[in-house]
Write a protein that holds these residues in place. Structure first.
Motif, PDB file in Angstrom:
ATOM      1  N   LYS A 161     -16.418  41.754  20.991  1.00  0.00           N
ATOM      2  CA  LYS A 161     -16.091  41.074  19.735  1.00  0.00           C
ATOM      3  C   LYS A 161     -15.275  41.986  18.822  1.00  0.00           C
ATOM      4  N   GLN A 162     -15.677  43.250  18.728  1.00  0.00           N
ATOM      5  CA  GLN A 162     -14.914  44.202  17.903  1.00  0.00           C
ATOM      6  C   GLN A 162     -13.473  44.304  18.402  1.00  0.00           C
ATOM      7  N   ALA A 163     -13.327  44.398  19.698  1.00  0.00           N
ATOM      8  CA  ALA A 163     -11.986  44.521  20.281  1.00  0.00           C
ATOM      9  C   ALA A 163     -11.151  43.281  19.982  1.00  0.00           C
ATOM     10  N   LEU A 164     -11.740  42.114  20.104  1.00  0.00           N
ATOM     11  CA  LEU A 164     -10.996  40.883  19.823  1.00  0.00           C
ATOM     12  C   LEU A 164     -10.581  40.826  18.350  1.00  0.00           C
ATOM     13  N   ASP A 165     -11.470  41.232  17.465  1.00  0.00           N
ATOM     14  CA  ASP A 165     -11.132  41.253  16.036  1.00  0.00           C
ATOM     15  C   ASP A 165      -9.983  42.219  15.753  1.00  0.00           C
ATOM     16  N   VAL A 166     -10.050  43.399  16.345  1.00  0.00           N
ATOM     17  CA  VAL A 166      -9.006  44.404  16.146  1.00  0.00           C
ATOM     18  C   VAL A 166      -7.677  43.916  16.713  1.00  0.00           C
ATOM     19  N   LEU A 167      -7.710  43.331  17.893  1.00  0.00           N
ATOM     20  CA  LEU A 167      -6.473  42.840  18.499  1.00  0.00           C
ATOM     21  C   LEU A 167      -5.894  41.678  17.693  1.00  0.00           C
ATOM     22  N   ASP A 168      -6.757  40.863  17.068  1.00  0.00           N
ATOM     23  CA  ASP A 168      -6.275  39.809  16.171  1.00  0.00           C
ATOM     24  C   ASP A 168      -5.586  40.425  14.950  1.00  0.00           C
ATOM     25  N   GLN A 169      -6.142  41.523  14.425  1.00  0.00           N
ATOM     26  CA  GLN A 169      -5.520  42.225  13.304  1.00  0.00           C
ATOM     27  C   GLN A 169      -4.154  42.777  13.710  1.00  0.00           C
ATOM     28  N   VAL A 200      -6.835  50.639  12.837  1.00  0.00           N
ATOM     29  CA  VAL A 200      -8.013  49.953  13.379  1.00  0.00           C
ATOM     30  C   VAL A 200      -8.126  50.159  14.887  1.00  0.00           C
ATOM     31  N   LEU A 201      -6.988  50.290  15.555  1.00  0.00           N
ATOM     32  CA  LEU A 201      -7.025  50.599  16.991  1.00  0.00           C
ATOM     33  C   LEU A 201      -7.631  51.976  17.223  1.00  0.00           C
ATOM     34  N   LYS A 202      -7.259  52.935  16.402  1.00  0.00           N
ATOM     35  CA  LYS A 202      -7.807  54.296  16.525  1.00  0.00           C
ATOM     36  C   LYS A 202      -9.310  54.287  16.277  1.00  0.00           C
ATOM     37  N   GLN A 203      -9.753  53.553  15.268  1.00  0.00           N
ATOM     38  CA  GLN A 203     -11.189  53.457  14.981  1.00  0.00           C
ATOM     39  C   GLN A 203     -11.935  52.843  16.171  1.00  0.00           C
ATOM     40  N   LEU A 204     -11.359  51.791  16.756  1.00  0.00           N
ATOM     41  CA  LEU A 204     -11.999  51.173  17.911  1.00  0.00           C
ATOM     42  C   LEU A 204     -12.009  52.115  19.093  1.00  0.00           C
ATOM     43  N   GLU A 205     -10.912  52.824  19.296  1.00  0.00           N
ATOM     44  CA  GLU A 205     -10.854  53.802  20.394  1.00  0.00           C
ATOM     45  C   GLU A 205     -11.952  54.865  20.229  1.00  0.00           C
ATOM     46  N   ASP A 206     -12.140  55.337  19.002  1.00  0.00           N
ATOM     47  CA  ASP A 206     -13.197  56.314  18.733  1.00  0.00           C
ATOM     48  C   ASP A 206     -14.570  55.725  18.998  1.00  0.00           C
ATOM     49  N   THR A 207     -14.780  54.467  18.616  1.00  0.00           N
ATOM     50  CA  THR A 207     -16.071  53.808  18.826  1.00  0.00           C
ATOM     51  C   THR A 207     -16.353  53.619  20.313  1.00  0.00           C
ATOM     52  N   VAL A 208     -15.368  53.123  21.052  1.00  0.00           N
ATOM     53  CA  VAL A 208     -15.559  52.885  22.486  1.00  0.00           C
ATOM     54  C   VAL A 208     -15.720  54.200  23.229  1.00  0.00           C
ATOM     55  N   GLY A 209     -14.980  55.204  22.814  1.00  0.00           N
ATOM     56  CA  GLY A 209     -15.065  56.510  23.465  1.00  0.00           C
ATOM     57  C   GLY A 209     -16.393  57.190  23.266  1.00  0.00           C
TER      58      GLY A 209
END
Length: 165
Positions: free
Chosen positions: A111-119, A154-163
């Motif tokens: 869900k986080q990824a979909l939200d970020v990709l929508d942004q 937001v992509l960087k934040q998601l990358e940090d979260t997933v990593g």
């Protein structure tokens, strides 16, 4: 330099260590396991790939947009870069949407990824609108660049979260 022999005249030797059936079976099992887990860690690995691909697309689009603002790139080339970047984000979003998360944690990541990709897609829409209005109106090219910069963040934040998972 010495003459070299044609390949067909070079003698071949048999392998010194023939493959062991048990080792071969273990390699096949390991390869199968890697395929089943997606080679990259399931949902997290797929999301990570989508984030990297989208990050690259956003970075390339920002370079093109800045080159356009500086008068070093044509509007047509910038438009193509923005279109290509948006397609990459849409492809990444489609890949993430097709995932089948097995746990609640994986569903949250999806869900986080979909939200970020929508942004990111919204950032591209702003940049494209800015390019089309290239008359100093609203949104301006700076607004488009800012929208893409926010997408990068937001992509960087998601990358940090997933990593970190």
């Amino acid at each position: 330099m010495p003459d070299s022999a044609p390949a067909e005249k070079i003698p071949a030797r048999p392998a010194a260590f023939p493959a062991r059936p048990a080792a071969r079976g273990a390699l096949v099992a390991l390869a199968a396991l890697a395929m089943l887990t997606g080679c990259s860690g399931g949902v997290g690995g797929s999301v990570s790939t989508a984030v990297k691909d989208s990050s690259s697309a956003v970075a390339t689009a920002r370079i093109a947009l800045r080159q356009d603002m500086d008068g070093n790139l044509t509007q047509a080339a910038t438009a193509t870069s923005l279109d290509d970047g948006l397609k990459e984000v849409e492809t990444s979003r489609s890949s993430v949407l097709k995932l089948s998360p097995a746990t609640q944690e994986e569903r949250v990541v999806q869900k986080q990824a979909l939200d970020v990709l929508d942004q990111c897609a919204a950032g591209f829409a702003t940049a494209r609108a800015a390019l089309a209005a290239n008359d100093g109106g609203s949104p301006s090219l700076s607004d488009g660049d800012k929208a893409l910069a926010d997408a990068q963040d937001v992509l960087k934040q998601l990358e940090d979260t997933v990593g970190s998972q």
